[in-house]
Design a protein around this motif. Structure first.
Motif, PDB file in Angstrom:
ATOM      1  N   ARG A   1      -2.483  -1.128  10.444  1.00 49.92           N
ATOM      2  CA  ARG A   1      -3.567  -0.132  10.490  1.00 49.92           C
ATOM      3  C   ARG A   1      -4.864  -0.723   9.953  1.00 49.92           C
TER       4      ARG A   1
ATOM      5  N   ASN B   1      -6.232  -2.916  12.573  1.00 57.46           N
ATOM      6  CA  ASN B   1      -6.764  -2.096  13.663  1.00 57.46           C
ATOM      7  C   ASN B   1      -8.140  -1.553  13.310  1.00 57.46           C
TER       8      ASN B   1
ATOM      9  N   GLU C   1       3.226  -1.623   8.617  1.00 55.37           N
ATOM     10  CA  GLU C   1       2.413  -0.604   9.296  1.00 55.37           C
ATOM     11  C   GLU C   1       1.048  -0.456   8.630  1.00 55.37           C
TER      12      GLU C   1
END
Length: 359
Positions: A192, A195, A188
């Motif tokens: 992130r 992203n 995760e």
């Protein structure tokens, strides 16, 4: 000559005293026999009346490389993630197996409900201490430091085996949860970060498009001011050189018509993604990390070294040992009582004054 005589006399006296001691003990053999018998009877009663205690054992080993493979799915140098080793994964299981939190949870949810209401009224510290004596975790042998032994004791062999299996299963579940949490949380974080990079590239692409529109507007003003509607026709090798240089200061040479069309196209563009370098690569990486999902059934944090078997013979009480200790203690206590009686008898004899006879 005198010294030799004194030594012989002392030796003779010691032999007489020792012989007298044995004689006095033998004279009270009935007392010793009675005391010994009582101790043996008490020890035997304790050995046969005490409830037998059974012990179930389990042995665990590190998992195999295949059993931890899915934990390392996507953990490559390119992804800047270090792969988990067998030692790392097994260490997580051992920490949970020996954790105080696991014992406390088992004590609260399993052990206490198994007691009667009267037994639960006692001191919680004492109850927990008794529970802690029933479960042990440690290295099975010095020769195999990675092989651990877990044992559970109970007066019911079935309960001992069932609780042992449940205890190991809970440690396994906690270890799996921690490992899966580590994998998914790191994935995760990577997703992130990617992203954020994608958002930065898109913002940069949008800014680059706006800058290009501004540059084209200025080139359009120049082209319109000189009446250049279409690019000039230049023949020969010069044509290719000029066409290749129609950027920057020479952008106006594309002509007003072409510049207007390009400006309109840029202003109505829905997305800049196809024109941003490396964007698609980052999107693929982001999608990859977002899709990481470890299946608990396809991984393992430990390996059982043999099944958990139902114990068929108690480990306590050891009847022969208890009766033997009762016999030894009985003999020692009987001899001690015989010596005490001999000492008291000797003291009484020496305290009686001699009878004087008058003639």
């Amino acid at each position: 000559m005198t010294r030799i005589s004194d030594t012989q006399a002392n030796s003779s006296t010691d032999e007489i005293d020792l012989l007298a001691l044995f004689q006095s003990i033998w004279q009270r053999k009935l007392l010793i026999t009675v005391v010994t018998s009582i101790c043996v009877v008490i020890a035997a009663a304790y050995a046969f009346i005490s409830k037998p205690v059974y012990e179930a054992k389990a042995y665990v080993l590190p998992p195999t490389i295949n059993e931890i493979a899915e934990f390392n799915y996507g953990r490559t140098k390119e992804a800047q993630l270090t792969a988990f080793t067998v030692k790392d994964v097994y260490g997580v299981f051992l920490r949970n197996l020996q954790a105080e939190s696991l014992r406390r949870d088992f004590y609260t949810k399993i052990y206490l409900p198994s007691l009667t209401e009267a037994q639960r009224q006692g001191s919680q510290d004492v109850l927990y201490a008794e529970f802690s004596k029933q479960v042990t975790v440690g290295v099975a042998s010095k020769d195999s430091p990675d092989r651990y032994a877990i044992s559970f004791q109970n007066i019911d062999p079935t309960v001992a085996a069932d609780w042992l299996k449940l205890f190991v299963d809970r440690a396994n579940a906690a270890g799996l949860q921690e490992m899966i949490g580590n994998v998914t949380s790191e994935a995760e974080v990577r997703a992130r970060n990617l992203n954020q990079q994608i958002a930065t590239l898109r913002e940069s692409g949008k800014g680059a498009r706006e800058d290009l529109i501004a540059q084209l507007h200025e080139a359009l003003l120049v082209a319109e001011s000189i009446g250049l509607e279409k690019p000039p026709i230049i023949s020969g090798n010069l044509s290719s050189k000029v066409s290749a240089s129609m950027d920057g200061p020479l952008t106006y040479m594309r002509g007003a018509k072409a510049l207007k069309a390009e400006i309109k196209n840029l202003e109505t563009r829905v997305s800049d993604d196809p024109f941003i370098p490396k964007l698609r690569t980052l999107e693929v990486q982001q999608s990859y990390f977002q899709s990481i999902n470890v299946n608990p059934e396809s991984v393992a944090v430990y390996r059982e070294d043999g099944p958990i078997e139902l114990p068929d013979s108690p480990i306590k009480p050891k009847k022969a040992l208890i009766i033997g200790l009762g016999l030894v203690l009985g003999v020692m206590l009987g001899i001690m009582l015989a010596l005490i009686r001999q000492f008291i008898s000797t003291q009484r004899t020496s305290s009686v004054p001699p009878v004087s006879v008058k003639l």
